[in-house]
Design a protein around this motif. Sequence first.
Motif, PDB file in Angstrom:
ATOM      1  N   LYS A  71       7.559   4.586  -5.515  1.00  0.00           N
ATOM      2  CA  LYS A  71       6.615   5.699  -5.503  1.00  0.00           C
ATOM      3  C   LYS A  71       6.620   6.310  -6.887  1.00  0.00           C
ATOM      4  CE  LYS A  71       6.596   8.101  -1.628  1.00  0.00           C
ATOM      5  NZ  LYS A  71       5.346   7.582  -1.052  1.00  0.00           N
ATOM      6  N   ALA A  80      -4.878   4.506 -10.736  1.00  0.00           N
ATOM      7  CA  ALA A  80      -4.351   5.837 -10.462  1.00  0.00           C
ATOM      8  C   ALA A  80      -4.254   6.597 -11.778  1.00  0.00           C
ATOM      9  CB  ALA A  80      -2.978   5.743  -9.801  1.00  0.00           C
ATOM     10  N   VAL A  96       1.414   7.390  -6.246  1.00  0.00           N
ATOM     11  CA  VAL A  96       0.956   6.095  -5.755  1.00  0.00           C
ATOM     12  C   VAL A  96       2.154   5.207  -5.423  1.00  0.00           C
ATOM     13  CG1 VAL A  96       0.780   5.159  -8.109  1.00  0.00           C
ATOM     14  CG2 VAL A  96      -0.650   4.211  -6.326  1.00  0.00           C
ATOM     15  N   TYR A 106       1.749  13.338  -2.257  1.00  0.00           N
ATOM     16  CA  TYR A 106       0.364  13.089  -1.873  1.00  0.00           C
ATOM     17  C   TYR A 106      -0.559  13.832  -2.809  1.00  0.00           C
ATOM     18  CZ  TYR A 106       2.840  12.295   2.535  1.00  0.00           C
ATOM     19  OH  TYR A 106       3.720  11.871   3.483  1.00  0.00           O
ATOM     20  N   GLN A 107      -1.776  13.286  -2.922  1.00  0.00           N
ATOM     21  CA  GLN A 107      -2.788  14.082  -3.588  1.00  0.00           C
ATOM     22  C   GLN A 107      -3.896  14.357  -2.585  1.00  0.00           C
ATOM     23  OE1 GLN A 107      -5.909  13.195  -6.844  1.00  0.00           O
ATOM     24  NE2 GLN A 107      -4.022  13.609  -7.943  1.00  0.00           N
ATOM     25  N   ARG A 136      -1.591  11.576 -10.110  1.00  0.00           N
ATOM     26  CA  ARG A 136      -1.805  10.823  -8.883  1.00  0.00           C
ATOM     27  C   ARG A 136      -0.517  10.141  -8.450  1.00  0.00           C
ATOM     28  NH1 ARG A 136      -6.611   8.076  -6.650  1.00  0.00           N
ATOM     29  NH2 ARG A 136      -5.949   7.732  -4.505  1.00  0.00           N
ATOM     30  N   SER A 169      -3.690   8.017   2.412  1.00  0.00           N
ATOM     31  CA  SER A 169      -4.626   7.272   3.255  1.00  0.00           C
ATOM     32  C   SER A 169      -4.068   5.906   3.648  1.00  0.00           C
ATOM     33  CB  SER A 169      -5.945   7.071   2.500  1.00  0.00           C
ATOM     34  OG  SER A 169      -5.714   6.221   1.384  1.00  0.00           O
ATOM     35  N   GLU A 175      -4.533   3.415   1.943  1.00  0.00           N
ATOM     36  CA  GLU A 175      -5.504   2.430   1.459  1.00  0.00           C
ATOM     37  C   GLU A 175      -5.105   1.882   0.101  1.00  0.00           C
ATOM     38  OE1 GLU A 175      -9.207   4.456   1.569  1.00  0.00           O
ATOM     39  OE2 GLU A 175      -9.201   4.452   3.776  1.00  0.00           O
ATOM     40  N   ARG A 176      -5.508   0.641  -0.125  1.00  0.00           N
ATOM     41  CA  ARG A 176      -5.253   0.035  -1.429  1.00  0.00           C
ATOM     42  C   ARG A 176      -6.157   0.657  -2.476  1.00  0.00           C
ATOM     43  NH1 ARG A 176      -3.444  -5.770  -2.258  1.00  0.00           N
ATOM     44  NH2 ARG A 176      -1.846  -5.992  -0.674  1.00  0.00           N
ATOM     45  N   ILE A 177      -5.582   0.911  -3.651  1.00  0.00           N
ATOM     46  CA  ILE A 177      -6.416   1.412  -4.734  1.00  0.00           C
ATOM     47  C   ILE A 177      -6.206   0.555  -5.970  1.00  0.00           C
ATOM     48  CG2 ILE A 177      -6.609   3.809  -3.946  1.00  0.00           C
ATOM     49  CD1 ILE A 177      -4.290   4.546  -5.717  1.00  0.00           C
ATOM     50  N   ASP A 201      -2.458   4.213  -1.811  1.00  0.00           N
ATOM     51  CA  ASP A 201      -2.458   5.664  -1.784  1.00  0.00           C
ATOM     52  C   ASP A 201      -1.543   6.125  -0.647  1.00  0.00           C
ATOM     53  OD1 ASP A 201      -3.917   8.315  -2.583  1.00  0.00           O
ATOM     54  OD2 ASP A 201      -3.803   8.271  -0.403  1.00  0.00           O
TER      55      ASP A 201
END
Length: 475
Positions: free
Chosen positions: A264, A302, A308, A112-113, A306, A295, A297-299, A292
């Motif tokens: 990952k 990165a 991801v 995680y970040q 980071r 969260s 959530e889609r990003i 991410d």
Amino acid sequence: AIGVPAAQILRVLMTEGVMTTITAMIEPDLAEFVAAELGAEVNFQLAETLEDKLLSEIDDSEDDEASLVPRAPVITFLGHVDHGKTSLLDRIIGIDVAKGESGGITQHIRAYQIDNGGKPIAFVDTPGHAAFTEMRARGANVTDIAVIVVAADDGVMPQTEEAISHAKAAGVPIVVAMNKTDLPGFDPLKTLTGLSTCGIVPSEWGGDVEVVKTSAATGAGIEDLLETLLTIAELQDYRANPDRPAVGVCLDSQQGSDSGVAIKLIVERGTLRVGDVVVCGDGYGKVKAMVDPLSGERIEAAGPSRPVDVFGLDAAPSAGERFYVLDDIGQAREIAEDRADRSRTTMLGSNGFQHVTLETLFERLDGDEEVQTLNLILRADVRGSIEAIEKELSKLQHPEVRLRILQRSVGGISEADVTLADASDAVVIGFNVVPDEKARAKAAQLGVEVRRYEVIYKIADDLRAAMEGMLKPEE
Ligand code: GDP
């Protein structure tokens, strides 16, 4: 190519003490020797694959000093089991995984970040220091700072010592989290003394290692720990160029049933974007989506440090494989297919010797007039099973193969069994028992075959089939 039967080549190899199969790879020296024996000449051509050329160019490329910008430090927690690694990370990211996990064992790598008051920090949680070192062995040195977690009620334990030596071997700065300081048995002196006997001298004793008192239970000291990590990061001045095609490491991968392959990754340099063409291990593809891990959530992009979750590759690479972004999907495919081909080719073990397996047994017999011995190491759940298996095996007769049971014992397959099998070119047979983690890893590393059974006559059947070259591949 030289018009000599395979058996003849194998025979020459055998005179050199090399037992192998015709599909295995051999060292150049040995190839020259074999050729000379058979009156042929070897013309070596350096086979530089696309992979070697392209990817090493990427790895070797230096980023311009001016392009480097500060990046988040990547932190790994190491330490004795149950000392609080999972709980500390949970507390930091604000979720509670430790409680929900079966037996509290961290199964998969978490990464995680987080953002600590505008300053990002990345955490990679490897299950145990063996995984940490294995990744390092593959050139995946993603950790910048190691946090050694020591429970203050327990003090320094054998695995703490191991973790310290693994962190030292990695050459990264070390911070100690003296955890569980909320417990009544809390004894800082014991922990500090334990640390100094492992060569970790706490700063309060004039040394160079920060020891931060924490409690994952109450949250005490967590802020101090993060501050300490950020201070070290500032001193070390971690930087990377975000404006280039991304390069990094696969931390974990999963072959899902409907969502496809999920991997990952952690980005080391550059920025990974949706739509990028990625090659990683023997997988490749266009990044369809990125999520991410914290969260959910889609990003879309990165940058360096980071972690991801990436979707869109066709195959799941192993942890520790490096990933690269390429311009051309054709190139990515070529590299991935090349690698897949190569991993299908049988490689010689590290000692230049390919161990016997039931599937290759028959090939060894081919063209050889002598009687061969197939060495077995037997492991079973109870003594009675061993006797029954031996009785079944004694019925097997073959003009060219003699079975020899080197060792028979009750209990799970151990690392020592695999070592013995390696040293004596044997196959390990387990009946109603499984190899432990270490044995499994060792067997894979040394190319020792471990076969497991639950039905006695199946063992005899397989051995008979192997002697006759009729063994069907295991599913
Ligand atoms: P890991 O094996 O190092 O990941 O350890 P875990 O995070 O799974 O923690 C092991 C056990 O210790 C769990 O039952 C946690 O709830 C407990 N634990 C972890 N940190 C603390 C702490 O600071 N104080 C107390 N009292 N218990 C803790």
